[in-house]
Scaffold this active site. Sequence first.
Site: not given
Lengths: 144, 101, 111
Positions: C109-111
Amino acid sequence: MSEELQEGVVKKMMYLNRKAPYGTVYALESLEVVLIGAAFDQDVSLAFVDDGVYQILNGQNTTKDSGIGMKDFSPTYKALGDYDITKLYVEKESLEERGLSADDLMDLVYEDEDDDWAEKPSIILVSREELADVMDEQEVVFSF
Amino acid sequence: MAILHTVNKSPFERNALASCLRLSKAGSAILFIEDGVYAAMSGSRFADDISAAIADRKVYVLGPDMEARGVAGKIIDGITVVDYNGFVDLVAENDSVQAWL
Amino acid sequence: MPTINVKGSDVAVDEEGYLEDLGDWNEDIAAHMADEDDLELTSEHWDIINFLREYYDEYQIAPAVRVLTKAVGKKFGKEKGNSKYLYALFPYGPGKQACRFAGLPKPTGCI
């Protein structure tokens, strides 16, 4: 998305899991979406129905030694509490027709910050009828 | 002719097991692999069907696939657990393989 | 596949510099990556790096930043359980940078 997930608007969302963990990619995909979606601070619950109950069976072991050479993602369910996902509904009838009981499931818990980090169970065993009621209360159901 | 039947789908999800049991003859071998191993669990809705099959067919399950899924401790009596070498032996011992998908 | 050279051995990394194989990790690799980012690793950095590795070992994921923040506060004291403290240690982000030093994949979920 932005309209539906306005800041401060909390919706009741359920992820409905109905597939066994390794034969298809649904279970892993669902888990990843759950973890990513947890950033939105919604009222999230998970339901395990039909073959979905196999996802949270105790004693899974898919390390390379076990032969199937797939990532074992079952320990990740134990992290759900850290992500404030604390309601995991499991349908009793699905367990029973598979010869399973709650004792065969992983010990999934969360720590209640408002209660001096007391450890509490996340798994909620429900009948088919009770689950239908819980689903009826949801604003969004994501099906996997 | 000796046939090895393999089933790789959960009996709750597809009817591959039911078709296999219906169309496999006495004396043939049946091997559960992948999600098919859930059929080998005792106490399930399908356990009686499997026990009936064991009476006149040889039933096997692939151990590593059971262990991966956390179900190795609940196997129906009369089913033989095989490893990958055992899988290969079964293929070699039989004249053909019928895969129920 | 890109590699980095740490004390004479080549280690495979992805295009963003994360280790391809978690099993390749050692402390020299973390120190090398930090050096490339102009950071010197202190015991405070190592606390976080080791914590991330333990978390991954237990749960098979890199924790989201807010999960890390909460857990650090619980384990190392409230004054450390905030993003200001973690960003001071890891200016490119405790998720992205610290996970890279720890040999983990980028947090989900870390972009």
